[in-house]
Design an enzyme around this catalytic site. Sequence first.
Site, PDB file in Angstrom:
ATOM      1  CG  ASP A 122      -8.581  -4.264  -4.358  1.00 22.01           C
ATOM      2  OD1 ASP A 122      -8.323  -3.187  -3.551  1.00 22.01           O
ATOM      3  OD2 ASP A 122      -9.335  -5.506  -4.545  1.00 22.01           O
ATOM      4  NE  ARG A 172      -4.260  -1.779  -0.370  1.00 22.36           N
ATOM      5  CZ  ARG A 172      -5.029  -0.986   0.808  1.00 22.36           C
ATOM      6  NH1 ARG A 172      -5.723  -1.415   1.665  1.00 22.36           N
ATOM      7  NH2 ARG A 172      -5.343  -2.738   0.189  1.00 22.36           N
ATOM      8  CE1 TYR A 231     -12.654  -8.205   1.974  1.00 24.27           C
ATOM      9  CE2 TYR A 231     -10.922  -9.168   0.213  1.00 24.27           C
ATOM     10  CZ  TYR A 231     -11.220  -8.056   2.017  1.00 24.27           C
ATOM     11  OH  TYR A 231     -10.673  -7.750   2.060  1.00 24.27           O
ATOM     12  NE  ARG A 240      -7.215   5.282   2.231  1.00 20.34           N
ATOM     13  CZ  ARG A 240      -8.029   4.820   2.771  1.00 20.34           C
ATOM     14  NH1 ARG A 240      -9.186   4.829   3.181  1.00 20.34           N
ATOM     15  NH2 ARG A 240      -7.479   3.057   3.120  1.00 20.34           N
ATOM     16  NE  ARG A 270      -9.484   6.887  -4.133  1.00 20.44           N
ATOM     17  CZ  ARG A 270     -11.149   6.043  -4.302  1.00 20.44           C
ATOM     18  NH1 ARG A 270     -11.416   7.871  -5.209  1.00 20.44           N
ATOM     19  NH2 ARG A 270     -11.594   5.250  -4.317  1.00 20.44           N
TER      20      ARG A 270
END
Length: 358
Positions: A85, A36, A161, A40, A49
Amino acid sequence: MDSAAGIVATMVDSSAPLLRAARQEPGPRVPVWFMRQAGRSLPEYRAVRGEGTILKAISDPDRATEITLQPVRRYGVDAAILFSDIVTPVWASGFGIDITPGIGPVCEHPFTGESDLKRLRPIDIDTDLDFQTETVRNLVNELGDVPLIGFAGAPFTLASYLVEGRPSKNYAKVKSLMTGNPKLWHELCDRLADMAIATLTAQVDAGASAIQLFDSWAGALRPEHYREYVLPHSTKVLAAMEPFGVPRIHFGVATGELLPQMADAGAEVLGVDWRTPLAAARERTGGRVALQGNLDPALLLAPWEVVEAEVRRVLDDNGGHPGHIFNLGHGVFPEVNPETLERVVELVHREGRAVASE
Ligand code: CP3
């Protein structure tokens, strides 16, 4: 496959510190990158973004290229990781998944039974993931000697998920499916393994120099369940990537008890989180794999003296072994000051050089 592997081999700069460490060969410094690293915590990331789902930025090759390059420019890390992702292929194949800001991957209709298998069609790289190929090609042109790490989600973590429908704390639904209906579980994982193979192959064909298989949540399982329900599928993915000759990194969180089995899955490098000292991880895996890790990402928010001591402790734990890629035990938190990461890179490069030349 043979010809693709041949072409790729010529594109890889095999003396890059990351690639040497993955082969457990001494190099000029301890390589470092951060899971990562694009994201952010960087103001330049927030500037490009855009609004809404992150999948929009991921599927725009110009934006994804720029975001991937940002941490390489700012930190001087030893690898770039493709801005994408783990759910991108499932999303692109039309399963019905999105990434909700502040929550993570969410499925409107989770995977509950046999009939949901139809919704998991094989991925068509040229039509579903053309943006990914373009992004990887752009990046390889821009990065020069800095290796690009491609990645995919491992079947278990992706299935978690799809089955839970959103991030989960206890994995009750996925554990219930795998133990209650093993046949369906294995079919689901087999499809997800094929998807991972297709997407990783496309990334390596387009020039990625290494791959990482993210099985972030595998640590939720006990070793017997891991061996029975997860290992065969991750092994299939890693075995399919072997002919390409690029280093394969295999990562999960809280996997201290699973490390010997994860090492059986076939990767050259195992990611280790902060719960397991590198020396213990090396002992548990018998030196078969290089190690990646393992600074506690939460401690990046502590005063610099603490961070500095922790970086030194990780390097000491590794004891100068050439098979070490410095990283965090998990991803960078959004609150981290980019200056801290800059100083960590500098420290690892300085201290690691001393270790490497001892
Ligand atoms: O810099 C990099 O590491 C490359 C980009 C990357 C992203 N996701 C972008 C992203 C990578 C390697 C991933 C992998 C990923 N995605 C994993 C495996 C790694 C891990 O953290 O364990 C997992 C489990 C996911 C699923 C996922 N996607 C989660 C749990 C979240 C977080 C939700 C949130 O908002 O906190 C995402 C969203 C996501 N993927 C973000 C980024 C930069 C943040 C959201 C945003 O900017 O909108």
